[in-house]
Design a protein around this motif. Sequence first.
Motif, PDB file in Angstrom:
ATOM      1  N   GLN A  78       0.826  -1.208   0.000  1.00 33.93           N
ATOM      2  CA  GLN A  78       0.000   0.000   0.000  1.00 33.93           C
ATOM      3  C   GLN A  78       0.863   1.263   0.000  1.00 33.93           C
ATOM      4  O   GLN A  78       0.557   2.240  -0.692  1.00 33.93           O
ATOM      5  N   ILE A  79       1.955   1.232   0.785  1.00 33.83           N
ATOM      6  CA  ILE A  79       2.843   2.395   0.813  1.00 33.83           C
ATOM      7  C   ILE A  79       3.510   2.582  -0.542  1.00 33.83           C
ATOM      8  O   ILE A  79       3.638   3.717  -1.036  1.00 33.83           O
ATOM      9  N   GLU A  80       3.946   1.467  -1.148  1.00 30.11           N
ATOM     10  CA  GLU A  80       4.537   1.568  -2.486  1.00 30.11           C
ATOM     11  C   GLU A  80       3.546   2.177  -3.484  1.00 30.11           C
ATOM     12  O   GLU A  80       3.887   3.086  -4.250  1.00 30.11           O
ATOM     13  N   LEU A  81       2.318   1.664  -3.482  1.00 28.88           N
ATOM     14  CA  LEU A  81       1.319   2.178  -4.416  1.00 28.88           C
ATOM     15  C   LEU A  81       1.055   3.658  -4.172  1.00 28.88           C
ATOM     16  O   LEU A  81       0.961   4.457  -5.120  1.00 28.88           O
ATOM     17  N   ALA A  82       0.923   4.034  -2.889  1.00 28.14           N
ATOM     18  CA  ALA A  82       0.670   5.441  -2.565  1.00 28.14           C
ATOM     19  C   ALA A  82       1.867   6.310  -2.927  1.00 28.14           C
ATOM     20  O   ALA A  82       1.706   7.443  -3.419  1.00 28.14           O
ATOM     21  N   TYR A  83       3.063   5.786  -2.681  1.00 29.90           N
ATOM     22  CA  TYR A  83       4.272   6.547  -3.007  1.00 29.90           C
ATOM     23  C   TYR A  83       4.362   6.790  -4.514  1.00 29.90           C
ATOM     24  O   TYR A  83       4.636   7.907  -4.967  1.00 29.90           O
ATOM     25  N   PHE A  84       4.104   5.744  -5.301  1.00 24.18           N
ATOM     26  CA  PHE A  84       4.171   5.901  -6.753  1.00 24.18           C
ATOM     27  C   PHE A  84       3.015   6.760  -7.275  1.00 24.18           C
ATOM     28  O   PHE A  84       3.176   7.482  -8.272  1.00 24.18           O
ATOM     29  N   ASP A  85       1.857   6.685  -6.607  1.00 31.07           N
ATOM     30  CA  ASP A  85       0.762   7.587  -6.983  1.00 31.07           C
ATOM     31  C   ASP A  85       1.164   9.042  -6.765  1.00 31.07           C
ATOM     32  O   ASP A  85       0.870   9.922  -7.594  1.00 31.07           O
ATOM     33  N   LEU A  86       1.823   9.291  -5.631  1.00 25.27           N
ATOM     34  CA  LEU A  86       2.296  10.651  -5.370  1.00 25.27           C
ATOM     35  C   LEU A  86       3.325  11.063  -6.415  1.00 25.27           C
ATOM     36  O   LEU A  86       3.286  12.194  -6.929  1.00 25.27           O
ATOM     37  N   SER A  87       4.236  10.136  -6.734  1.00 25.66           N
ATOM     38  CA  SER A  87       5.229  10.434  -7.769  1.00 25.66           C
ATOM     39  C   SER A  87       4.546  10.735  -9.104  1.00 25.66           C
ATOM     40  O   SER A  87       4.935  11.668  -9.815  1.00 25.66           O
ATOM     41  N   ARG A  88       3.503   9.962  -9.430  1.00 19.95           N
ATOM     42  CA  ARG A  88       2.766  10.196 -10.678  1.00 19.95           C
ATOM     43  C   ARG A  88       2.144  11.595 -10.687  1.00 19.95           C
ATOM     44  O   ARG A  88       2.280  12.343 -11.668  1.00 19.95           O
TER      45      ARG A  88
ATOM     46  N   GLN B  78      -6.157  22.776 -15.718  1.00 22.33           N
ATOM     47  CA  GLN B  78      -5.464  21.494 -15.628  1.00 22.33           C
ATOM     48  C   GLN B  78      -4.431  21.497 -14.499  1.00 22.33           C
ATOM     49  O   GLN B  78      -4.242  20.481 -13.813  1.00 22.33           O
ATOM     50  N   VAL B  79      -3.762  22.611 -14.282  1.00 21.23           N
ATOM     51  CA  VAL B  79      -2.783  22.725 -13.195  1.00 21.23           C
ATOM     52  C   VAL B  79      -3.475  22.589 -11.844  1.00 21.23           C
ATOM     53  O   VAL B  79      -3.004  21.880 -10.951  1.00 21.23           O
ATOM     54  N   VAL B  80      -4.620  23.269 -11.700  1.00 18.57           N
ATOM     55  CA  VAL B  80      -5.348  23.210 -10.432  1.00 18.57           C
ATOM     56  C   VAL B  80      -5.801  21.775 -10.145  1.00 18.57           C
ATOM     57  O   VAL B  80      -5.661  21.259  -9.029  1.00 18.57           O
ATOM     58  N   PHE B  81      -6.329  21.124 -11.172  1.00 20.77           N
ATOM     59  CA  PHE B  81      -6.772  19.742 -10.979  1.00 20.77           C
ATOM     60  C   PHE B  81      -5.592  18.817 -10.661  1.00 20.77           C
ATOM     61  O   PHE B  81      -5.694  17.938  -9.799  1.00 20.77           O
ATOM     62  N   ALA B  82      -4.459  19.014 -11.336  1.00 20.71           N
ATOM     63  CA  ALA B  82      -3.274  18.196 -11.070  1.00 20.71           C
ATOM     64  C   ALA B  82      -2.769  18.419  -9.647  1.00 20.71           C
ATOM     65  O   ALA B  82      -2.322  17.480  -8.976  1.00 20.71           O
ATOM     66  N   ARG B  83      -2.853  19.688  -9.182  1.00 22.16           N
ATOM     67  CA  ARG B  83      -2.430  19.961  -7.803  1.00 22.16           C
ATOM     68  C   ARG B  83      -3.370  19.269  -6.807  1.00 22.16           C
ATOM     69  O   ARG B  83      -2.942  18.750  -5.781  1.00 22.16           O
ATOM     70  N   GLN B  84      -4.647  19.280  -7.109  1.00 20.44           N
ATOM     71  CA  GLN B  84      -5.617  18.571  -6.253  1.00 20.44           C
ATOM     72  C   GLN B  84      -5.268  17.088  -6.150  1.00 20.44           C
ATOM     73  O   GLN B  84      -5.293  16.499  -5.060  1.00 20.44           O
ATOM     74  N   GLN B  85      -4.939  16.479  -7.288  1.00 20.42           N
ATOM     75  CA  GLN B  85      -4.576  15.073  -7.293  1.00 20.42           C
ATOM     76  C   GLN B  85      -3.308  14.827  -6.472  1.00 20.42           C
ATOM     77  O   GLN B  85      -3.206  13.834  -5.737  1.00 20.42           O
ATOM     78  N   ALA B  86      -2.352  15.722  -6.577  1.00 20.81           N
ATOM     79  CA  ALA B  86      -1.104  15.582  -5.827  1.00 20.81           C
ATOM     80  C   ALA B  86      -1.344  15.707  -4.325  1.00 20.81           C
ATOM     81  O   ALA B  86      -0.779  14.949  -3.518  1.00 20.81           O
ATOM     82  N   GLU B  87      -2.182  16.637  -3.941  1.00 22.01           N
ATOM     83  CA  GLU B  87      -2.471  16.822  -2.518  1.00 22.01           C
ATOM     84  C   GLU B  87      -3.208  15.608  -1.959  1.00 22.01           C
ATOM     85  O   GLU B  87      -2.934  15.150  -0.838  1.00 22.01           O
ATOM     86  N   ALA B  88      -4.153  15.073  -2.729  1.00 25.18           N
ATOM     87  CA  ALA B  88      -4.875  13.875  -2.267  1.00 25.18           C
ATOM     88  C   ALA B  88      -3.921  12.691  -2.121  1.00 25.18           C
ATOM     89  O   ALA B  88      -4.020  11.917  -1.156  1.00 25.18           O
ATOM     90  N   ALA B  89      -2.981  12.543  -3.054  1.00 24.22           N
ATOM     91  CA  ALA B  89      -2.013  11.452  -2.964  1.00 24.22           C
ATOM     92  C   ALA B  89      -1.109  11.635  -1.748  1.00 24.22           C
ATOM     93  O   ALA B  89      -0.758  10.656  -1.068  1.00 24.22           O
ATOM     94  N   ALA B  90      -0.734  12.875  -1.450  1.00 24.98           N
ATOM     95  CA  ALA B  90       0.099  13.137  -0.273  1.00 24.98           C
ATOM     96  C   ALA B  90      -0.653  12.815   1.013  1.00 24.98           C
ATOM     97  O   ALA B  90      -0.087  12.259   1.963  1.00 24.98           O
TER      98      ALA B  90
END
Length: 521
Positions: free
Chosen positions: A184-194, A243-255
């Motif tokens: 789970q940590i690996e998946l979350a870490y790679f999601d954050l990286s993505r 698109q930047v705002v949405f990408a930032r939202q995705q990054a924050e959720a992954a974090a």
Amino acid sequence: MLRILTILLILLGSPSLAATAEVTAEHLSLQEALTRGLERNFNLLMEQLNIPIGEQDVITEDARFDPVTQARLSTSSQRTPNASALAGDDYARRRDHGAAASLSKEFHSGLDARLSLETARLSTNSTVEGLNPQYRSFLFLDLNQPLLRDFGTKVNTTDLRLADNRLRQARLDYLDQAQRLVEQIELAYFDLSRTLEILQLRIEARELARELLEANRERFEAGIVPVTEVQEAETAIAGRDEQVVFARQQAEAAAHRLRQLLAIGRGDPLAMIEPATDPLEAIDHDWPEADEALATALAARPDFKRQQLEVTDRNIRLEFFANQKLPRLDLEATFGINGLSGEERAVAFTDGNQGNPNRGDYWQSLDRMSRGDGYEWFTGVRLIYPLGNRAAEARHRRAGHEQRQAIYGLKDLENTMEAEIRNALTAVVRSFERVQVADRFQQLADTTLSQETERLREGLSDTFRILDFQDNVIEARVRKTNARIDYHQGLAGLYRAMGTNLERHGILHDPALKEMVHVQN
């Protein structure tokens, strides 16, 4: 100590304020994330406590065979109206003082043994007692050995063996949850990286549109292009801002997801910083074949070993309830010696003392007991059998059904493991192929954009085509990023499905637990 180092800082706001992004150069490594998660994840910590709980259960069941000591002191007094013609008193008076100590033990064979020492002092006003007071001492050995039901070590240690298996299962459950947490940590870490990489790409796309806008404004002011070229670039910037705002939202959720797995909560110094990930490792063709992976899983998966222990548990219960169908036939035996002493006295129907050989003090009673002056013994068998024996038969049938359930569960888990491995291998292989295709697509898109940009400088192209080719470049890079992340996540799932992801990362969180994976039964 886990090091989460700094923040990915990206300015939010209107397009005029969010023109640039500042990214710190320090990162949270995957190894650091895994280490912190294994040390602090609350679900894993709760699961870990089942191990000492199981250890106490084993001690409790084993303590059933510990020796038990018992001691008793007593005193009593009695006065009864006397109806005897030989009595010299209107009342019969009697006073007893007693003490007893015993040592008992239950053996694995089912034998129940008890050794007891009892002693008493009796004083009375009876005129027919030759000793007053009199001292009696007894030493008994009582034995009870089942011959059918409850006979044998396997039957009588059933609860102990089950408790020991539960302890093994608790260790395997903990190891299994640790492996799943690592995945789970690996998946979350790679999601954050993505999400961080895609965010960078979206910001880059916006910057390309801004550069194009500035160039169009200069050409418009020079009268080379119409105002629509400027307006089209401005429209593209607005769309890419979204698109930047949405990408930032995705990054924050992954974090946030990664923080949850690492137990970073309020009050933690790490709660206020955004983790940034390490660069992705190179993609190469390095994974096991399906048959090899399945063979490894059958030998290493803790949940598979746990289910094997569940089958063992059901076999133990089935064997126990088969024994419980037998009649109860117990061999009983008692062996004892006793001694008597006291102060000699005359009795009512004689002229004087009769020279009682048992005269003496309390210690004389012990001495005579040790010589076996008095003895007793008893042997016998006891048979108990409920007519119909329906309850025992029903419990045995139920145990048989539960055994088959456990076997079916083992077979189902084996099928599940094979499906997990094949799905993970499919994800790895196809993601590897996607990376290669996406790489070629990106190269072509970069070349096309470069050529079209040169055409724009020569006045042979327009803003619409340039923006379209920019989108192609960014989307090619996004596809490549997704394929690379999917490849790494596929490997994470594959090695977890094989039960070897801790070894893969050099993590041996508890050597005793790793050893449990290879324990028989």
